[in-house]
Enzyme design. Sequence first.
Site, PDB file in Angstrom:
ATOM      1  N   ASP A 159      18.231  28.222  39.025  1.00  0.00           N
ATOM      2  CA  ASP A 159      17.838  28.432  40.423  1.00  0.00           C
ATOM      3  C   ASP A 159      17.601  29.923  40.683  1.00  0.00           C
ATOM      4  O   ASP A 159      16.654  30.300  41.378  1.00  0.00           O
ATOM      5  CB  ASP A 159      18.932  27.895  41.354  1.00  0.00           C
ATOM      6  CG  ASP A 159      19.315  26.466  41.002  1.00  0.00           C
ATOM      7  OD1 ASP A 159      18.459  25.586  41.142  1.00  0.00           O
ATOM      8  OD2 ASP A 159      20.445  26.250  40.542  1.00  0.00           O
ATOM      9  N   HIS A 187      24.541  23.398  42.766  1.00  0.00           N
ATOM     10  CA  HIS A 187      23.231  23.203  42.125  1.00  0.00           C
ATOM     11  C   HIS A 187      22.690  21.859  42.622  1.00  0.00           C
ATOM     12  O   HIS A 187      22.769  20.833  41.940  1.00  0.00           O
ATOM     13  CB  HIS A 187      23.374  23.217  40.596  1.00  0.00           C
ATOM     14  CG  HIS A 187      22.081  22.884  39.899  1.00  0.00           C
ATOM     15  ND1 HIS A 187      20.947  23.645  40.026  1.00  0.00           N
ATOM     16  CD2 HIS A 187      21.740  21.845  39.085  1.00  0.00           C
ATOM     17  CE1 HIS A 187      19.976  23.107  39.318  1.00  0.00           C
ATOM     18  NE2 HIS A 187      20.423  22.007  38.743  1.00  0.00           N
TER      19      HIS A 187
HETATM   20  P1  NAD Z   1      18.199  14.249  27.687  1.00  0.00           P
HETATM   21  O1  NAD Z   1      18.349  12.838  28.132  1.00  0.00           O
HETATM   22  O2  NAD Z   1      16.918  14.677  27.059  1.00  0.00           O
HETATM   23  O3  NAD Z   1      19.359  14.621  26.681  1.00  0.00           O
HETATM   24  C1  NAD Z   1      20.683  14.332  26.949  1.00  0.00           C
HETATM   25  C2  NAD Z   1      21.365  14.095  25.627  1.00  0.00           C
HETATM   26  O4  NAD Z   1      22.768  13.951  25.892  1.00  0.00           O
HETATM   27  C3  NAD Z   1      20.904  12.814  24.907  1.00  0.00           C
HETATM   28  O5  NAD Z   1      20.578  13.110  23.572  1.00  0.00           O
HETATM   29  C4  NAD Z   1      22.124  11.905  25.014  1.00  0.00           C
HETATM   30  O6  NAD Z   1      22.250  11.015  23.918  1.00  0.00           O
HETATM   31  C5  NAD Z   1      23.248  12.943  25.038  1.00  0.00           C
HETATM   32  N1  NAD Z   1      24.531  12.446  25.520  1.00  0.00           N
HETATM   33  C6  NAD Z   1      24.769  11.486  26.453  1.00  0.00           C
HETATM   34  N2  NAD Z   1      26.092  11.290  26.571  1.00  0.00           N
HETATM   35  C7  NAD Z   1      26.702  12.139  25.725  1.00  0.00           C
HETATM   36  C8  NAD Z   1      28.056  12.392  25.386  1.00  0.00           C
HETATM   37  N3  NAD Z   1      29.054  11.722  25.956  1.00  0.00           N
HETATM   38  N4  NAD Z   1      28.318  13.339  24.463  1.00  0.00           N
HETATM   39  C9  NAD Z   1      27.320  14.021  23.876  1.00  0.00           C
HETATM   40  N5  NAD Z   1      26.017  13.808  24.118  1.00  0.00           N
HETATM   41  C10 NAD Z   1      25.710  12.878  25.049  1.00  0.00           C
HETATM   42  O7  NAD Z   1      18.531  15.164  28.962  1.00  0.00           O
HETATM   43  P2  NAD Z   1      18.223  16.716  29.181  1.00  0.00           P
HETATM   44  O8  NAD Z   1      16.859  16.860  29.773  1.00  0.00           O
HETATM   45  O9  NAD Z   1      18.570  17.488  27.957  1.00  0.00           O
HETATM   46  O10 NAD Z   1      19.262  17.032  30.373  1.00  0.00           O
HETATM   47  C11 NAD Z   1      20.650  17.015  30.139  1.00  0.00           C
HETATM   48  C12 NAD Z   1      21.403  17.204  31.452  1.00  0.00           C
HETATM   49  O11 NAD Z   1      21.152  18.506  31.986  1.00  0.00           O
HETATM   50  C13 NAD Z   1      21.019  16.228  32.574  1.00  0.00           C
HETATM   51  O12 NAD Z   1      22.192  15.809  33.261  1.00  0.00           O
HETATM   52  C14 NAD Z   1      20.152  17.076  33.483  1.00  0.00           C
HETATM   53  O13 NAD Z   1      20.130  16.573  34.792  1.00  0.00           O
HETATM   54  C15 NAD Z   1      20.865  18.397  33.386  1.00  0.00           C
HETATM   55  N6  NAD Z   1      20.119  19.599  33.799  1.00  0.00           N
HETATM   56  C16 NAD Z   1      20.798  20.549  34.489  1.00  0.00           C
HETATM   57  C17 NAD Z   1      20.148  21.712  34.871  1.00  0.00           C
HETATM   58  C18 NAD Z   1      20.869  22.786  35.637  1.00  0.00           C
HETATM   59  O14 NAD Z   1      20.200  23.726  36.103  1.00  0.00           O
HETATM   60  N7  NAD Z   1      22.184  22.754  35.810  1.00  0.00           N
HETATM   61  C19 NAD Z   1      18.808  21.905  34.534  1.00  0.00           C
HETATM   62  C20 NAD Z   1      18.136  20.901  33.831  1.00  0.00           C
HETATM   63  C21 NAD Z   1      18.805  19.737  33.467  1.00  0.00           C
HETATM   64  C1  LMR Z   2      16.779  21.176  37.578  1.00  0.00           C
HETATM   65  O1  LMR Z   2      17.160  21.896  38.505  1.00  0.00           O
HETATM   66  O2  LMR Z   2      15.629  21.254  37.106  1.00  0.00           O
HETATM   67  C2  LMR Z   2      17.757  20.206  36.945  1.00  0.00           C
HETATM   68  O3  LMR Z   2      18.968  20.184  37.632  1.00  0.00           O
HETATM   69  C3  LMR Z   2      17.187  18.859  36.760  1.00  0.00           C
HETATM   70  C4  LMR Z   2      17.058  18.130  38.072  1.00  0.00           C
HETATM   71  O4  LMR Z   2      17.531  16.992  38.145  1.00  0.00           O
HETATM   72  O5  LMR Z   2      16.473  18.685  39.003  1.00  0.00           O
END
Ligand code: NAD
Ligand code: LMR
Length: 332
Positions: A159, A187
Amino acid sequence: MAEPLRVVVTGAAGQIAYSLLYMIAKGDVFGPDQPLILHLLDIPVMMGVLEGVVMELADCALPLLRDVIPTDDPVVAFTDVSSAFLVGAMPRKQGMERKDLLAANVKIFKVQGEALDKYAKKDVKVLVVGNPANTNALICSKYAPSIPKENFSAMTRLDQNRAQAQIAAKLNVPVGTVSNVIIWGNHSSTQYPDASHAVIDKNGNIEKAVDAIGNEQWLRETFLATVQKRGAAVIAARKMSSAMSAAKAASDHMRDWFLGTKSGKFVSMGVISAGAYGVPKDVIFSFPVIIENRKWKVVEGLPIDDFSRSMLDATGKELCEEREEALQIIQA
Ligand code: NAD
Ligand code: LMR
């Protein structure tokens, strides 16, 4: 050269990890002289995909990368780690708020908190990326009582980076000249992106961003809403949530935690609240921080006007509600 540092990335077969692992392994986070051993955790069904990621890491021929340990066992994943990127969790789909993921994700962070407590180094630095990141980080910390609460953080750096990019685009200046934008709170769409303390460095001449922009309405309406809703806008366009930019933000966050912030600059991190700026205690709240010797400190004494007060109160209230909901899910 230093002893190798053990770093765990969960969700290692997923979207974010695919960009993040390369950034870590080439030295962007822990510096060019720090050898690394990467522990890669994912769930059993993803072990085949993870093997492909391990092959690609080897094929990058990165000098700092001394070993890679793929696993579906939290004991192996968390043993002796000094840094933990907790990415593994379900991402939201179009039309969802991030807190709609609590039911699916929060128990992951209880289990991983317990594993960190038993097996990680006691000074491990934990960054929770998986959503809803602030409340997941709180739960993770609660189940790791032997590790200081200050060692658990949630990612709002994406952000912050988005906010800097919006201001740079508005002023038509390079993004690297913009600093000290603050993300307060959760967030989520209640976060408060605050440019009132942001500055622009024009070849050593420092100008306040609010003066350079000269348009308070833009800051309180367009800028605010664009940053608050940027994650949803990326999902609408990509049909998947942000990954490359999330990985870059995770890398920035952990680098600043390990290597420190630059003089006069602050960054935003979700950290345990002791009630600074009158926000609720014992939630993971994003504050402006400076970091020295791997310890963050909330920047104190920034003036808070009535508009900012109402924004801080709203996002704090949401975090308290999420905390209650998370505890109910875990106890059910
Ligand atoms: P993705 O689905 O591509 O990958 C997630 C991975 O986590 C998968 O490979 C899945 O098998 C694995 N997983 C699920 N449960 C698990 C466990 N118990 N232990 C280990 N691995 C496990 O998702 P992504 O695009 O990589 O996003 C991951 C997370 O990050 C999501 O919750 C998304 O919303 C979050 N995210 C947060 C921010 C932020 O700014 N804070 C930004 C982007 C995404
Ligand atoms: C983001 O800010 O891009 C991540 O938290 C993914 C989402 O769900 O928006």
